[in-house]
Design an enzyme around this catalytic site. Structure first.
Site, mmCIF file in Angstrom:
data_model
loop_
_atom_site.group_PDB
_atom_site.id
_atom_site.type_symbol
_atom_site.label_atom_id
_atom_site.label_comp_id
_atom_site.label_asym_id
_atom_site.label_seq_id
_atom_site.Cartn_x
_atom_site.Cartn_y
_atom_site.Cartn_z
ATOM 1 N N SER A 557 0.847 -1.199 0.000
ATOM 2 C CA SER A 557 0.000 0.000 0.000
ATOM 3 C C SER A 557 0.878 1.243 0.000
ATOM 4 O O SER A 557 2.021 1.224 0.475
ATOM 5 C CB SER A 557 -0.898 0.011 1.240
ATOM 6 O OG SER A 557 -1.548 1.256 1.391
ATOM 7 N N TYR A 570 -3.099 -0.708 10.416
ATOM 8 C CA TYR A 570 -3.059 -1.031 8.987
ATOM 9 C C TYR A 570 -1.733 -0.606 8.364
ATOM 10 O O TYR A 570 -1.059 -1.395 7.694
ATOM 11 C CB TYR A 570 -4.226 -0.337 8.280
ATOM 12 C CG TYR A 570 -4.231 -0.507 6.780
ATOM 13 C CD1 TYR A 570 -4.740 -1.669 6.201
ATOM 14 C CD2 TYR A 570 -3.737 0.488 5.938
ATOM 15 C CE1 TYR A 570 -4.746 -1.830 4.820
ATOM 16 C CE2 TYR A 570 -3.741 0.333 4.557
ATOM 17 C CZ TYR A 570 -4.247 -0.830 4.004
ATOM 18 O OH TYR A 570 -4.256 -0.978 2.639
#
Length: 680
Positions: A557, A570
């Protein structure tokens, strides 16, 4: 309805019915035909035509477009210019001058048989029972004993124009006959109507099988050796998954192969039989069989109880010997005009106690090769039950395997796609980026295992992508070590090994630091950091065993390098994944396994993460409506473009299709341009 239409419809129906039963004829094997009339649009006159299954088609799925259509007067006239058996290959090109209109599919080598036999409807099939009689040492006597005057024995002759002339002469000389047994090959039957031809074909098959059942020996393969009995179910499956990557690596010496494992009762009966080595060495006989299975299989000559390491060591020795023997076989029979050697690796590997591994350029080819060898086992069983199995000799096999016409057929095959012969595993493949990635990989030729916690989603994707010859679904909780081990074992059994791993499974909890619980932290890390580590570890074992290199990709990500608010668990996990890429690239490079990462951002549409609450949470953080979150993300990028699951799938393809063969340890941003996430 026109007479021509009725003729074609009846032929298609008969073909599909005969091709539906694998004991009647094998996949893409055999051919059927019908003679009739249609109006010639040039002369307006009724013209006699032949409709016959074209080259490469399959009876069970045959459609009208798979038929070759020829003018009978012109095909029959070829007999007047036939130059003899030494030049009969030239006749196939001559068929092109006999086509009616555009002619439909390319005529096959068996066209002459169908055209020249004086019957309105002709079937040529490869039934197990028929070939058992055809390959029996005293097949001619058995044919008379079983059928009397109704079926005539035809000695082995390679398919071609001369065989068509021979059968036509036999039909003329035996007006009461309904068909013939073709020595070493199969059967041909005929009739005045489509129904009669089909009935005659089935009569030959049924009477042959009835004779085998009534007169066959109880143990045609000899007494079973307890030392080669099948292992217990769970142990057999585990052993197959342990051996499959090693065997796949060996048989991919010349070109990468896809595998199929067959674990059927008739395979194990053959493997345990006293005559295993003797019969396997004789090889198959029907041309359709050995073109798929090569002239003989590789047989592991160890008992079922042998250890994995002992089996692997012996397989390596036997594989080296097989390659030498196959090269010698080619050298014995090749002439100046022979096509080049196509590869010396076996396509069938038999492992007592475990089963049969078959291989091909794709899953269907591998599966069908296994099906053909099962047909061959049935043939050997039948022949040995009433006589002695006596296939055509080696020189004849070579003439067909390296036939110029067979080579021409292979050269007509379309070019392979960029990811052909590669096997992918995509975690989290049931939705979003994973689904888009699986879809792209299949479109580019790969076989794909779709692993997802939601099995129903994974199964739906697999079905959409074409089913088990292209994609299979597995349930997998990547945070569970044993579940990952089991899933990788099942993935290996699906296609024979693994080449391309996409670590995509994930979830996201968007919370500020003070609201993030230890449970949140652990869940986030268990699924993505621990999960991708477990998947990479277990799949690397497979790829190292194969010794064929490979790719491991992490869908990380933008957050792995960009510090944003309210997503500590996350983003920290994504940073963990990003560093796994670097660590594994350094460790696995010596095995030619490349490890790279992709850093997407703002993939909203179709995303399971966003649909599961992350979207609502991030929309709240940024003060926008959830349905406009994708637009919001796009506007904050340099390119002002929304990132879609397919955009990420494109990057997966770019990294694995071959042009970046020297790239490992790379992170590719797929975020439409987020300057704060530029790698430094």
């Amino acid at each position: 309805m026109s007479t021509a239409r009725q003729t074609v419809d009846a032929l298609i129906a008969r073909s599909n019915a005969l091709g539906a039963d694998p004991t009647t004829t094998n996949y893409a094997g055999g051919n059927t035909s019908a003679k009739g009339t249609d109006t010639d649009p040039v002369t307006g006159q009724e013209t006699e035509l032949l409709w016959v299954k074209g080259s490469g088609g399959d009876l069970g799925t045959l459609q009208e477009k798979g038929l070759a259509v020829l003018r009978l007067d012109r095909v029959r006239a070829l007999a007047d210019v036939y130059p003899g058996v030494e030049r009969e290959d030239e006749m196939v090109a001559a068929f092109d001058h006999c086509l009616f209109g555009k002619g439909g599919a390319a005529p096959s080598i068996d066209t002459a048989m169908h055209a020249l036999v004086p019957a309105a409807h002709v079937d040529h099939l490869h039934p197990d029972a028929g070939i058992a009689i055809a390959t029996a040492a005293d097949g001619e006597r058995l044919t008379r004993e079983i059928f009397g005057e109704a079926v005539v024995w035809v000695p082995w002759r390679r398919p071609g124009f001369q065989l068509g002339l021979d059968i036509a002469a036999i039909k003329e000389a035996n007006p009461e006959a309904i068909g013939c047994i073709l020595g070493g090959h199969g059967i041909t039957a005929w009739g005045d109507t489509s129904e009669e031809a089909q009935a005659n074909s089935l009569r030959i098959i049924r009477e042959a099988q009835a004779h085998l059942d009534a007169h066959g020996a109880a143990e045609p393969f000899g007494p079973a050796d307890p030392g080669r009995a099948p292992l217990p179910d769970a142990e057999r499956r585990a052993r197959a998954s342990a051996l499959a990557p090693v065997i796949r690596g060996l048989v991919s010496t010349d070109a990468p192969m896809i595998g199929h494992w067959t674990d059927s009762e008739d395979v194990h009966e053959f493997l345990a039989g006293e005559k295993l080595a003797q019969l396997a060495a004789l090889g198959t006989s029907c041309p359709d069989h050995f073109l798929r299975t090569k002239i003989r299989p590789l047989v592991l000559d160890l008992p079922s109880a042998a250890g994995v390491e002992e089996q692997i060591a012996r397989l390596q020795e036997l594989h080296a010997a097989y390659r030498e023997e196959y090269s010698a076989y080619y050298a014995r029979h090749a002439t100046e005009d022979s096509p080049a050697l196509r590869g010396a690796d076996p396509t069938i590997v038999l492992v007592p106690g475990v089963g049969m591994f078959s291989f091909g350029k794709d899953k269907q080819t591998a599966r069908v090769a296994g099906e053909f060898y099962v047909n061959a086992i049935h043939v050997m069983r039948g022949a040995e039950a009433v006589s002695t199995y006596a296939p055509i000799d080696e020189a004849e096999k070579f003439r067909i395997e390296y036939w110029a016409l067979e080579e021409a057929k292979l050269q007509r095959m379309p070019a392979e796609k960029p990811l052909a012969r590669r096997i992918a595993l995509v975690t989290g493949g049931g939705s979003g980026i994973g689904k888009a990635t699986a879809t792209r990989l299949v479109a580019e030729g790969a076989c794909v295992v779709i692993a997802d916690l939601n099995l129903e989603n994974a199964q739906q994707v697999a079905e959409e992508l074409g089913g088990p010859d292209r994609a299979v679904a597995l349930s997998a909780d990547v945070s569970d070590e044993q579940a990952v081990i089991d899933a990788v074992a099942e993935a290996v059994l699906a296609f024979g090994g693994l080449d391309l791993i996409v670590n995509n499974a994930g979830l996201s909890l968007s919370k500020p630091l003070l609201e993030t619980t230890a449970k949140d932290w652990d869940l986030q890390h268990d699924v993505m950091a621990r999960g991708s580590f477990l998947v990479s570890r277990e799949t690397a074992r497979v790829m190292i065993a194969q010794d064929m290199g490979g790719d491991i990709l992490y869908i990380s990500s933008k957050n792995s390098v960009f510090a944003g608010p309210n997503n500590i668990a996350y983003s920290a996990t994504k940073a963990d994944q990003a560093h796994q890429v670097r660590l594994l690239a350094a460790e696995l490079g010596g095995h030619q396994i490349r490890v790279n990462g992709i850093n997407p951002d703002g993939v909203v549409r179709g995303s399971g993460i966003f649909a599961g609450g992350w979207g609502a949470s991030r929309a709240k953080v940024y003060g926008v409506e959830e349905e406009k979150l994708g637009e919001y993300y796009a506007q904050r990028t340099l390119l002002k473009r929304e990132v879609l699951p397919e955009t990420v799938a494109n990057a997966v393809f770019a990294l694995t299709a071959g042009d970046l063969s020297h790239t490992t340890g790379l992170h590719v941003p797929v975020d439409a341009g987020v300057a704060a996430a530029f790698l430094r």
